[in-house]
Every structure is written in C-alpha cells, then in structure tokens.
Design a protein around this motif. Structure first.
Motif, PDB file in Angstrom:
ATOM      1  N   GLY A 167       0.813  -1.213   0.000  1.00 12.70           N
ATOM      2  CA  GLY A 167       0.000   0.000   0.000  1.00 12.70           C
ATOM      3  C   GLY A 167       0.845   1.261   0.000  1.00 12.70           C
ATOM      4  N   LEU A 168       1.896   1.274   0.800  1.00 12.29           N
ATOM      5  CA  LEU A 168       2.790   2.441   0.844  1.00 12.29           C
ATOM      6  C   LEU A 168       3.482   2.661  -0.501  1.00 12.29           C
ATOM      7  CD1 LEU A 168       4.385   1.953   4.379  1.00 12.29           C
ATOM      8  CD2 LEU A 168       2.672   3.657   3.718  1.00 12.29           C
ATOM      9  N   LEU A 169       3.925   1.569  -1.144  1.00 16.93           N
ATOM     10  CA  LEU A 169       4.570   1.691  -2.461  1.00 16.93           C
ATOM     11  C   LEU A 169       3.594   2.233  -3.505  1.00 16.93           C
ATOM     12  CD1 LEU A 169       6.694  -1.602  -2.715  1.00 16.93           C
ATOM     13  CD2 LEU A 169       7.481   0.709  -2.191  1.00 16.93           C
ATOM     14  N   LEU A 170       2.357   1.748  -3.478  1.00 16.10           N
ATOM     15  CA  LEU A 170       1.354   2.219  -4.436  1.00 16.10           C
ATOM     16  C   LEU A 170       1.004   3.690  -4.191  1.00 16.10           C
ATOM     17  CD1 LEU A 170      -1.070  -0.847  -4.644  1.00 16.10           C
ATOM     18  CD2 LEU A 170       0.742  -0.188  -6.240  1.00 16.10           C
ATOM     19  N   ILE A 171       0.982   4.106  -2.931  1.00 16.68           N
ATOM     20  CA  ILE A 171       0.718   5.519  -2.620  1.00 16.68           C
ATOM     21  C   ILE A 171       1.841   6.401  -3.180  1.00 16.68           C
ATOM     22  CG2 ILE A 171       0.627   7.208  -0.747  1.00 16.68           C
ATOM     23  CD1 ILE A 171      -0.868   5.123   0.909  1.00 16.68           C
ATOM     24  N   LEU A 172       3.096   5.973  -2.972  1.00 16.13           N
ATOM     25  CA  LEU A 172       4.240   6.751  -3.477  1.00 16.13           C
ATOM     26  C   LEU A 172       4.216   6.865  -4.994  1.00 16.13           C
ATOM     27  CD1 LEU A 172       7.139   5.395  -1.208  1.00 16.13           C
ATOM     28  CD2 LEU A 172       6.100   7.670  -1.142  1.00 16.13           C
ATOM     29  N   LEU A 173       3.832   5.785  -5.680  1.00 18.07           N
ATOM     30  CA  LEU A 173       3.863   5.785  -7.141  1.00 18.07           C
ATOM     31  C   LEU A 173       2.646   6.481  -7.747  1.00 18.07           C
ATOM     32  CD1 LEU A 173       5.089   4.897  -9.835  1.00 18.07           C
ATOM     33  CD2 LEU A 173       3.948   2.683  -9.552  1.00 18.07           C
ATOM     34  N   PHE A 174       1.444   6.012  -7.384  1.00 18.86           N
ATOM     35  CA  PHE A 174       0.237   6.479  -8.071  1.00 18.86           C
ATOM     36  C   PHE A 174      -0.388   7.723  -7.444  1.00 18.86           C
ATOM     37  CE2 PHE A 174       0.411   1.927  -9.140  1.00 18.86           C
ATOM     38  CZ  PHE A 174       0.359   2.012 -10.527  1.00 18.86           C
ATOM     39  N   VAL A 176       1.511  10.075  -4.972  1.00 16.01           N
ATOM     40  CA  VAL A 176       2.499  11.152  -4.800  1.00 16.01           C
ATOM     41  C   VAL A 176       3.150  11.518  -6.124  1.00 16.01           C
ATOM     42  CG1 VAL A 176       4.616  11.828  -3.614  1.00 16.01           C
ATOM     43  CG2 VAL A 176       2.914  10.442  -2.413  1.00 16.01           C
ATOM     44  N   ARG A 177       3.649  10.508  -6.859  1.00 14.31           N
ATOM     45  CA  ARG A 177       4.370  10.779  -8.107  1.00 14.31           C
ATOM     46  C   ARG A 177       3.429  11.138  -9.257  1.00 14.31           C
ATOM     47  NH1 ARG A 177       9.581   8.519  -8.463  1.00 14.31           N
ATOM     48  NH2 ARG A 177      10.655   8.956  -6.479  1.00 14.31           N
ATOM     49  N   LEU A 178       2.453  10.263  -9.520  1.00 12.45           N
ATOM     50  CA  LEU A 178       1.584  10.444 -10.688  1.00 12.45           C
ATOM     51  C   LEU A 178       0.331  11.266 -10.383  1.00 12.45           C
ATOM     52  CD1 LEU A 178       1.814   6.820 -12.164  1.00 12.45           C
ATOM     53  CD2 LEU A 178       3.115   8.858 -12.844  1.00 12.45           C
ATOM     54  N   GLY A 179      -0.113  11.268  -9.154  1.00 16.50           N
ATOM     55  CA  GLY A 179      -1.293  12.046  -8.777  1.00 16.50           C
ATOM     56  C   GLY A 179      -2.597  11.499  -9.310  1.00 16.50           C
ATOM     57  N   TRP A 180      -2.655  10.195  -9.616  1.00 16.23           N
ATOM     58  CA  TRP A 180      -3.874   9.601 -10.176  1.00 16.23           C
ATOM     59  C   TRP A 180      -4.937   9.355  -9.106  1.00 16.23           C
ATOM     60  CZ3 TRP A 180      -1.546   5.296 -13.858  1.00 16.23           C
ATOM     61  CH2 TRP A 180      -0.856   5.932 -14.897  1.00 16.23           C
ATOM     62  N   PHE A 181      -4.502   9.103  -7.882  1.00 15.62           N
ATOM     63  CA  PHE A 181      -5.436   8.780  -6.793  1.00 15.62           C
ATOM     64  C   PHE A 181      -5.117   9.646  -5.581  1.00 15.62           C
ATOM     65  CE2 PHE A 181      -4.941   4.890  -9.314  1.00 15.62           C
ATOM     66  CZ  PHE A 181      -6.270   4.575  -9.590  1.00 15.62           C
ATOM     67  N   PRO A 182      -6.104   9.881  -4.724  1.00 16.80           N
ATOM     68  CA  PRO A 182      -5.829  10.634  -3.480  1.00 16.80           C
ATOM     69  C   PRO A 182      -4.919   9.847  -2.550  1.00 16.80           C
ATOM     70  CG  PRO A 182      -8.065   9.761  -3.463  1.00 16.80           C
ATOM     71  CD  PRO A 182      -7.534   9.511  -4.841  1.00 16.80           C
TER      72      PRO A 182
END
Length: 331
Positions: A167-174, A176-182
């Motif tokens: 979950g933390l990795l997905l938050i960092l990628l999608f 924080v980095r890409l901004g696709w999800f809150p």
C-alpha cells in the motif's frame, strides 16, 4: 413399472434427506465457529494490559474514581460474571453492549463504518477475480512460453510482501508521483468514493491474486489436457467457446473454494489497509478501540467479522456443492 417408480421415489427421498442432513451439519458447524470466536475474543482482550477506566479518567485519576468507574463499567465483577453478562446482552439485545468510551451502541458504531469497508471488500474481490482470470488464462494458454514463465514468477515474488508495505509503495507511485489517486481519505459522492477506494482495493487484492493465479492456472492446464477438450478441438469448436464455456467452468470450482477460504484473510487485510490509506471504516474503529481498551466495540467487530466469514464460507460451500455434488463434505 410401479416398482421402478417406487425405487426412484425412494432414491430421491434418500438424497433429499442426505442433503438436508448435510445442510444442518454445515449450519451447526458455522454456529459453533461463531460462538468459539466470540468467546475467545472476550477472554483474550481481557488478558491484554491496560485499564479502560484509566483511559477514560486519565493518567492521574484517584483510586476512588477508578473504583467507581470500574463499578459503573462492570469491570469489578469476576471474569465469569462478566462473561455471563456479555452473553445475556448478546442474546437479549443482539449487540455486545455500549462503547465504554463514547457510550454509543456497538451496533450503531459498526453500522456507521460498515458501508465503506464492505465497498472496499467488494472492489478488492472484483479486482482479484478479474486480474487472476486474465493472468491464469494467459499463462495456461501459453504453457512454457515467456508469458507463462513471467506469470509463474509473479506469485513467488509477491507472496512475501506485507499488504501495508504494498500500500505504501502504491501511494508513493500512483498518488504522490503520478497524482492519479488521493493519498488518503474518501471523497464525497459515488464516483469520488469509488475513485478513492480503487487504490486501497488493488492493494488488498494484491495479497490474494498470487494464490488464485497459481490455483486457476493449474486447474486450467488439467482441463485443457483432458479427453473431452481434445474431442472438442477435433470437432473444430471455436477456441474461445472451448476456453470460456467448458475449460473455465470446470477449472473455476477449486479456485472458487480457495477464494472463499481466502476471504477471511482478505477481510483482515482490508482492516489493515484502511489504516494505511486513512479510511474511516471498521478497521480504523477496531484499532482505535484496541488502543482505548474498548471491550464491547472490539468484541462486536470480532463477532460481525466472524459471522461474515462464516456466511461467505457457507455460501461458497453451497455453491460448490450445487455446481458439483461430489464436493459435498470435502470443503
């Protein structure tokens, strides 16, 4: 002719009685599991260090105030008396009592948080099934080729990954980095809610996909090599019809039973993922209740989770028996 008719009637009666007996046994077993889980949680939570009265009154409360609060909460009773009181409330009110901290009914607290958690579990189940079907089909139809090798490596790598770390990795990628999800929380409205829960649902599904892919791939390979599939291919039946109408149906039953067993882990993973993504569901309520030693709320959540898991397992067992009566009693 009459003898043959009587024989068929007797056979149908025996089968009906056998099915009824099996259903009764399954229901009794489910009830026993729920009672065992509820009893175990009641006693285990009281072993954990911490005093709910001190949580309410504060660190510097007087002994007299603590004693009065213990009496008000019923904590001055013996463990046996507390258990009998708990059972009485459970059977008379259909609840585990009021929250020690807020005084609100446990049923109301859980009902207020349940919709978000149930939606998250539903989305995670859909994602897990769809992704597992796609990967298993791709691997089975390309046996010993590059796609098959890559997909077979996937479960080996991912099975050891903790769900909160994923979950933390997905938050960092999608997020924080890409901004696709809150990053966290849940937006208002159906569209906003589904969009907010998509990434947490993928995170929860991630823990179930490897075992489902491995099981479904193995079952599909067995069916693809069976005699009736060879006959269908010789009859020049379109490959898509063979694959989705015949192979998938025969291969899906063991995986369906596995998914039913894994739903208990999926529910547990959901409660953890809610904390990672800051979702105010049953998971956050459970962790806050544990921190505050709110016994009734913890017992209520454990009870409802146990009932949910047992009902799901029961439905999977009935569906499995309906699809293939030979599985009766094996699951």
């Amino acid at each position: 002719m009459m003898k043959l008719s009587k024989t068929f009637s007797a056979s149908a009666g025996i089968k009906s009685r056998g099915s009824s007996l099996w259903l009764v046994i399954v229901l009794v077993r489910a009830l026993v599991v729920i009672l065992c889980v509820t009893t175990a949680v009641f006693f285990l939570i009281r072993i954990v260090p911490g005093d709910p009265a001190k949580m309410i009154l504060g660190e510097y409360s007087t002994p007299e105030a603590l004693e009065s609060m213990h009496h008000a909460l019923g904590l001055d009773l013996s463990i046996g008396e507390q258990f009998l009181r708990f059972v009485k409330i459970l059977f008379t009110q259909g609840d585990t009592g009021n929250s020690i901290i807020s005084g609100t009914s446990t049923r109301e607290l859980i009902a207020d948080r349940a919709p978000v958690t149930l939606l998250l579990i539903g989305l995670a189940s859909v994602f897990a099934i769809i992704i597992a079907l796609m990967l298993a089909t791709l691997a089975a139809t390309n046996k010993d080729k590059l796609p098959d090798h890559l997909i077979r490596i996937f479960p080996t790598i991912t099975l050891g990954m903790p769900v909160f770390w994923v979950g933390l990795l997905l938050i960092l990628l999608f997020s924080v980095r890409l901004g696709w999800f809150p990053v966290g929380g849940v937006k208002e409205g159906w569209v906003g809610t589904v969009h907010s829960l998509a990434l947490p649902a993928i995170t929860v599904a991630f823990s179930q996909i490897p075992t489902l892919v491995r099981s479904l791939r193995a079952q599909m390979l067995d069916v693809l090599e069976s005699d009736f599939v060879v006959t269908l291919k010789a009859a020049r039946i379109p490959r898509a019809i063979i694959l989705f109408k015949h192979v998938m149906r025969n291969a899906a039953l063991p995986t369906l039973m596995l998914f039913g067993v894994n739903l208990s882990y999926l529910i547990g993973g959901t409660l953890v993922v809610e904390q990672v993504f800051g979702i105010k569901g049953i998971g956050s309520l459970l962790f806050s209740s544990i921190a505050k030693r709110d016994f009734p709320v913890i017992q209520g959540i454990a009870l409802y989770c146990a009932i949910s898991v047992v009902i799901i397992s029961l439905l999977v067992e009935i569906i499995s028996w309906w699809l293939d009566p030979r599985t009766k009693g094996k699951s």
